[in-house]
Design a protein around this motif. Structure first.
Motif, PDB file in Angstrom:
ATOM      1  N   ASP A 153     185.449 -18.656   6.377  1.00 17.70           N
ATOM      2  CA  ASP A 153     186.101 -19.727   5.611  1.00 17.70           C
ATOM      3  C   ASP A 153     187.281 -20.325   6.366  1.00 17.70           C
ATOM      4  O   ASP A 153     187.504 -21.536   6.300  1.00 17.70           O
ATOM      5  CB  ASP A 153     186.588 -19.173   4.257  1.00 17.70           C
ATOM      6  N   SER A 154     188.019 -19.482   7.076  1.00 15.87           N
ATOM      7  CA  SER A 154     189.182 -20.009   7.816  1.00 15.87           C
ATOM      8  C   SER A 154     188.721 -20.994   8.872  1.00 15.87           C
ATOM      9  O   SER A 154     189.303 -22.073   9.017  1.00 15.87           O
ATOM     10  CB  SER A 154     189.962 -18.885   8.499  1.00 15.87           C
ATOM     11  N   ALA A 155     187.703 -20.638   9.630  1.00 14.11           N
ATOM     12  CA  ALA A 155     187.210 -21.524  10.696  1.00 14.11           C
ATOM     13  C   ALA A 155     186.738 -22.842  10.095  1.00 14.11           C
ATOM     14  O   ALA A 155     187.031 -23.922  10.624  1.00 14.11           O
ATOM     15  CB  ALA A 155     186.091 -20.843  11.471  1.00 14.11           C
ATOM     16  N   CYS A 156     186.010 -22.761   8.978  1.00 18.38           N
ATOM     17  CA  CYS A 156     185.516 -23.990   8.337  1.00 18.38           C
ATOM     18  C   CYS A 156     186.676 -24.822   7.830  1.00 18.38           C
ATOM     19  O   CYS A 156     186.696 -26.054   7.987  1.00 18.38           O
ATOM     20  CB  CYS A 156     184.560 -23.631   7.200  1.00 18.38           C
ATOM     21  N   GLU A 157     187.650 -24.153   7.228  1.00 20.69           N
ATOM     22  CA  GLU A 157     188.818 -24.865   6.705  1.00 20.69           C
ATOM     23  C   GLU A 157     189.588 -25.546   7.845  1.00 20.69           C
ATOM     24  O   GLU A 157     190.000 -26.700   7.732  1.00 20.69           O
ATOM     25  CB  GLU A 157     189.728 -23.868   5.979  1.00 20.69           C
ATOM     26  N   GLU A 158     189.746 -24.812   8.939  1.00 19.00           N
ATOM     27  CA  GLU A 158     190.448 -25.370  10.097  1.00 19.00           C
ATOM     28  C   GLU A 158     189.688 -26.586  10.629  1.00 19.00           C
ATOM     29  O   GLU A 158     190.270 -27.628  10.909  1.00 19.00           O
ATOM     30  CB  GLU A 158     190.550 -24.326  11.220  1.00 19.00           C
ATOM     31  N   VAL A 172     182.475 -23.236  17.179  1.00 19.10           N
ATOM     32  CA  VAL A 172     181.724 -22.285  18.000  1.00 19.10           C
ATOM     33  C   VAL A 172     181.643 -20.956  17.242  1.00 19.10           C
ATOM     34  O   VAL A 172     182.662 -20.330  16.957  1.00 19.10           O
ATOM     35  CB  VAL A 172     182.444 -22.071  19.358  1.00 19.10           C
ATOM     36  N   HIS A 173     180.411 -20.565  16.927  1.00 24.33           N
ATOM     37  CA  HIS A 173     180.251 -19.331  16.140  1.00 24.33           C
ATOM     38  C   HIS A 173     179.252 -18.393  16.828  1.00 24.33           C
ATOM     39  O   HIS A 173     178.261 -18.859  17.407  1.00 24.33           O
ATOM     40  CB  HIS A 173     179.784 -19.682  14.727  1.00 24.33           C
ATOM     41  N   ARG A 174     179.514 -17.107  16.730  1.00 19.99           N
ATOM     42  CA  ARG A 174     178.687 -16.145  17.479  1.00 19.99           C
ATOM     43  C   ARG A 174     177.315 -15.884  16.860  1.00 19.99           C
ATOM     44  O   ARG A 174     176.495 -15.184  17.461  1.00 19.99           O
ATOM     45  CB  ARG A 174     179.455 -14.835  17.649  1.00 19.99           C
ATOM     46  N   ILE A 236     191.650 -20.819  17.363  1.00 22.81           N
ATOM     47  CA  ILE A 236     190.999 -19.521  17.161  1.00 22.81           C
ATOM     48  C   ILE A 236     191.133 -19.156  15.682  1.00 22.81           C
ATOM     49  O   ILE A 236     192.253 -19.070  15.161  1.00 22.81           O
ATOM     50  CB  ILE A 236     191.660 -18.418  18.027  1.00 22.81           C
ATOM     51  N   ALA A 237     189.992 -18.968  15.012  1.00 18.25           N
ATOM     52  CA  ALA A 237     190.024 -18.687  13.570  1.00 18.25           C
ATOM     53  C   ALA A 237     189.039 -17.570  13.266  1.00 18.25           C
ATOM     54  O   ALA A 237     188.073 -17.750  12.535  1.00 18.25           O
ATOM     55  CB  ALA A 237     189.683 -19.949  12.791  1.00 18.25           C
ATOM     56  N   ILE A 238     189.295 -16.422  13.867  1.00 19.50           N
ATOM     57  CA  ILE A 238     188.371 -15.292  13.662  1.00 19.50           C
ATOM     58  C   ILE A 238     189.056 -14.198  12.838  1.00 19.50           C
ATOM     59  O   ILE A 238     188.741 -13.025  12.962  1.00 19.50           O
ATOM     60  CB  ILE A 238     187.846 -14.755  15.017  1.00 19.50           C
ATOM     61  N   GLY A 239     189.986 -14.621  11.996  1.00 20.97           N
ATOM     62  CA  GLY A 239     190.641 -13.681  11.095  1.00 20.97           C
ATOM     63  C   GLY A 239     192.036 -13.294  11.563  1.00 20.97           C
ATOM     64  O   GLY A 239     192.462 -13.652  12.662  1.00 20.97           O
ATOM     65  N   PHE A 285     197.591 -17.272   1.052  1.00 25.34           N
ATOM     66  CA  PHE A 285     198.408 -18.476   1.266  1.00 25.34           C
ATOM     67  C   PHE A 285     198.957 -18.571   2.689  1.00 25.34           C
ATOM     68  O   PHE A 285     198.895 -19.624   3.305  1.00 25.34           O
ATOM     69  CB  PHE A 285     199.547 -18.525   0.240  1.00 25.34           C
ATOM     70  N   ARG A 286     199.566 -17.509   3.156  1.00 22.65           N
ATOM     71  CA  ARG A 286     200.019 -17.413   4.546  1.00 22.65           C
ATOM     72  C   ARG A 286     200.881 -18.588   5.000  1.00 22.65           C
ATOM     73  O   ARG A 286     200.710 -19.093   6.109  1.00 22.65           O
ATOM     74  CB  ARG A 286     198.813 -17.328   5.482  1.00 22.65           C
ATOM     75  N   GLN A 287     201.755 -19.056   4.160  1.00 22.36           N
ATOM     76  CA  GLN A 287     202.608 -20.181   4.511  1.00 22.36           C
ATOM     77  C   GLN A 287     204.051 -19.713   4.661  1.00 22.36           C
ATOM     78  O   GLN A 287     204.468 -18.721   4.053  1.00 22.36           O
ATOM     79  CB  GLN A 287     202.542 -21.260   3.416  1.00 22.36           C
TER      80      GLN A 287
HETATM   81  P1  NAP Z   1     186.392 -13.737   8.044  1.00 20.07           P
HETATM   82  O1  NAP Z   1     185.762 -14.147   6.770  1.00 20.07           O
HETATM   83  O2  NAP Z   1     186.519 -12.293   8.367  1.00 20.07           O
HETATM   84  O3  NAP Z   1     185.603 -14.491   9.205  1.00 20.07           O
HETATM   85  C1  NAP Z   1     185.902 -14.228  10.534  1.00 20.07           C
HETATM   86  C2  NAP Z   1     184.883 -14.983  11.364  1.00 20.07           C
HETATM   87  O4  NAP Z   1     185.214 -14.797  12.731  1.00 20.07           O
HETATM   88  C3  NAP Z   1     183.463 -14.496  11.155  1.00 20.07           C
HETATM   89  O5  NAP Z   1     182.576 -15.580  11.175  1.00 20.07           O
HETATM   90  C4  NAP Z   1     183.233 -13.582  12.356  1.00 20.07           C
HETATM   91  O6  NAP Z   1     181.916 -13.578  12.823  1.00 20.07           O
HETATM   92  C5  NAP Z   1     184.101 -14.228  13.400  1.00 20.07           C
HETATM   93  N1  NAP Z   1     184.620 -13.259  14.351  1.00 20.07           N
HETATM   94  C6  NAP Z   1     185.309 -12.111  14.094  1.00 20.07           C
HETATM   95  N2  NAP Z   1     185.659 -11.509  15.234  1.00 20.07           N
HETATM   96  C7  NAP Z   1     185.174 -12.305  16.233  1.00 20.07           C
HETATM   97  C8  NAP Z   1     185.207 -12.226  17.645  1.00 20.07           C
HETATM   98  N3  NAP Z   1     185.823 -11.205  18.255  1.00 20.07           N
HETATM   99  N4  NAP Z   1     184.624 -13.208  18.359  1.00 20.07           N
HETATM  100  C9  NAP Z   1     183.995 -14.248  17.750  1.00 20.07           C
HETATM  101  N5  NAP Z   1     183.928 -14.373  16.403  1.00 20.07           N
HETATM  102  C10 NAP Z   1     184.512 -13.407  15.668  1.00 20.07           C
HETATM  103  O7  NAP Z   1     187.902 -14.290   8.203  1.00 20.07           O
HETATM  104  P2  NAP Z   1     188.538 -15.625   7.629  1.00 20.07           P
HETATM  105  O8  NAP Z   1     187.645 -16.769   7.810  1.00 20.07           O
HETATM  106  O9  NAP Z   1     189.928 -15.679   8.205  1.00 20.07           O
HETATM  107  O10 NAP Z   1     188.684 -15.341   6.072  1.00 20.07           O
HETATM  108  C11 NAP Z   1     189.397 -14.196   5.602  1.00 20.07           C
HETATM  109  C12 NAP Z   1     189.299 -14.144   4.081  1.00 20.07           C
HETATM  110  O11 NAP Z   1     190.031 -15.241   3.512  1.00 20.07           O
HETATM  111  C13 NAP Z   1     187.867 -14.278   3.595  1.00 20.07           C
HETATM  112  O12 NAP Z   1     187.694 -13.486   2.465  1.00 20.07           O
HETATM  113  C14 NAP Z   1     187.755 -15.737   3.235  1.00 20.07           C
HETATM  114  O13 NAP Z   1     186.762 -16.003   2.267  1.00 20.07           O
HETATM  115  C15 NAP Z   1     189.148 -16.047   2.734  1.00 20.07           C
HETATM  116  N6  NAP Z   1     189.480 -17.461   2.946  1.00 20.07           N
HETATM  117  C16 NAP Z   1     189.080 -18.358   2.008  1.00 20.07           C
HETATM  118  C17 NAP Z   1     189.300 -19.691   2.194  1.00 20.07           C
HETATM  119  C18 NAP Z   1     188.833 -20.674   1.194  1.00 20.07           C
HETATM  120  O14 NAP Z   1     188.142 -20.293   0.280  1.00 20.07           O
HETATM  121  N7  NAP Z   1     189.154 -21.930   1.328  1.00 20.07           N
HETATM  122  C19 NAP Z   1     189.934 -20.147   3.347  1.00 20.07           C
HETATM  123  C20 NAP Z   1     190.333 -19.222   4.300  1.00 20.07           C
HETATM  124  C21 NAP Z   1     190.076 -17.873   4.086  1.00 20.07           C
HETATM  125  P3  NAP Z   1     180.712 -12.927  11.969  1.00 20.07           P
HETATM  126  O15 NAP Z   1     180.393 -13.935  10.913  1.00 20.07           O
HETATM  127  O16 NAP Z   1     179.631 -12.739  12.973  1.00 20.07           O
HETATM  128  O17 NAP Z   1     181.248 -11.638  11.432  1.00 20.07           O
END
Ligand code: NAP
Length: 304
Positions: A153-158, A172-174, A236-239, A285-287
């Motif tokens: 979701d973060s990557a999509c939001e970004e 770019v997604h793996r 970079i938005a991989i968490g 929120f992270r603001q």
């Molecule tokens: P996330 O859901 O854990 O997604 C991380 C993404 O990064 C995954 O697609 C993962 O790939 C990829 N990734 C992880 N390590 C990687 C690496 N070393 N190299 C390449 N790709 C890597 O993290 P997030 O997107 O930051 O979201 C965190 C939480 O916040 C989630 O529960 C999310 O739903 C929530 N959130 C919600 C919203 C919203 O609803 N608007 C917005 C932001 C965040 P894989 O898919 O292969 O595991």
């Protein structure tokens, strides 16, 4: 022994320090390994209330620090490695062997963006083309091509946020499908400015002669083929990874290491007199403004 120690010197820590100092608690702030926290890596902060002309991230958090110090907060350089919260006196064991004791603690250690570790990523991070925050830095890439790494979701939001400014966004997604929620994934796939690069990981970030990003190399994990994508920015938005390893076993945490709030508040932990504020607990929120506000809440409850 200290009355209250605030661990961390970012927005959350300084919010806590200002309120604790004004409540007469004579707080000691342990500033950690990144004085000022994550915000110091941002250039212009345009969404912190009160700064219509924007404010530099470093300057903002340093002003918070000056404000806390003006009311008597002390700041020391120390990195907490381990804690003992089992008794009434809370003990903090720091890098180098120093031990601090306090009656009350605010944990405000923040989080760190998870990085890929690709070549060039660290060198160009923070104003030279690699960012972990589109909200903070996206506007600097107006009419430029950029890339986002990640599939959640973060990557999509970004990526969606960046379409407001940028000419094109490669995501770019793996894997060959997003981890993100259906609605976010659909929005991304429907957006004409965004194109996904599936099954691919970041290999390298290239710098131009001025030391700024000029493009990236990505590797297809299925075929092994490496291709180059010209772009001026890579997000970079991989968490995120909460900076909470020192507190493992001492306070309630979720599976990802975020400190879990208790008692119907956002800032109480499961341990009496141990409070939490900011990104080490908040993954939603992270603001800067929400982290500062949590610091404020923590110190108001601590001083009650
Ligand atoms: P996330 O859901 O854990 O997604 C991380 C993404 O990064 C995954 O697609 C993962 O790939 C990829 N990734 C992880 N390590 C990687 C690496 N070393 N190299 C390449 N790709 C890597 O993290 P997030 O997107 O930051 O979201 C965190 C939480 O916040 C989630 O529960 C999310 O739903 C929530 N959130 C919600 C919203 C919203 O609803 N608007 C917005 C932001 C965040 P894989 O898919 O292969 O595991």
């Amino acid at each position: 022994m200290e009355e209250i120690i605030v661990i961390g010197s970012g927005c959350a820590g300084m919010g806590a320090a200002i309120y604790a100092a004004r409540a007469g608690m004579n707080p000691l702030v342990l500033e950690g390994s990144q004085p000022g926290g994550l915000l110091t890596t941002t250039s212009d902060v345009e969404n912190f209330p009160g700064f219509p002309e924007a404010v530099n991230g470093f300057e903002l958090v340093w002003k918070m620090r000056e404000q806390a110090q003006k009311f008597g907060a002390r700041v020391e350089s120390a990195v907490v490695e381990k804690v003992d919260f089992s008794g009434g006196v809370k003990k903090l064991f720091c890098l180098g062997g120093k031990i601090y004791e306090a009656r009350k603690i605010v944990i405000a250690t923040g989080s760190s963006p998870r990085m890929t570790g690709a070549k060039g990523e660290a060198e160009l991070y923070g104003g030279r083309g690699v960012s972990a925050c589109a909200t903070c830095d996206g506007a600097f890439y107006r009419n430029k091509d950029v890339a986002v790494i990640g599939g959640g979701d973060s990557a999509c939001e970004e990526a969606l946020f960046l379409t407001r400014f940028c000419s094109s966004v490669k995501i770019v997604h793996r894997r060959d499908r997003f981890r993100a929620s259906k609605i976010m994934a659909e929005r991304v796939l429907e957006n004409p400015k965004i194109s996904p690069v599936w099954d691919s990981v970041l290999e390298e970030v290239f710098a131009d002669e001025s030391g700024l990003c000029r493009g990236i190399a990505v590797k297809n994990v299925k075929t092994g083929a490496v291709s180059e994508i010209p772009c001026k920015g890579v997000f970079i938005a991989i968490g995120h990874v909460p900076n909470t390893s020192a507190f493992r076993g001492a306070v309630d945490m979720d599976a990802e290491g975020y400190i879990v709030p208790h008692g119907g508040t956002l800032v109480k932990t499961d341990v009496e007199n141990v409070f939490v504020a900011g990104d080490c607990s908040d993954k939603t929120f992270r603001q800067a403004v929400t982290a500062s506000a949590m610091g404020c809440m923590a110190s108001i409850l601590a001083s009650a």
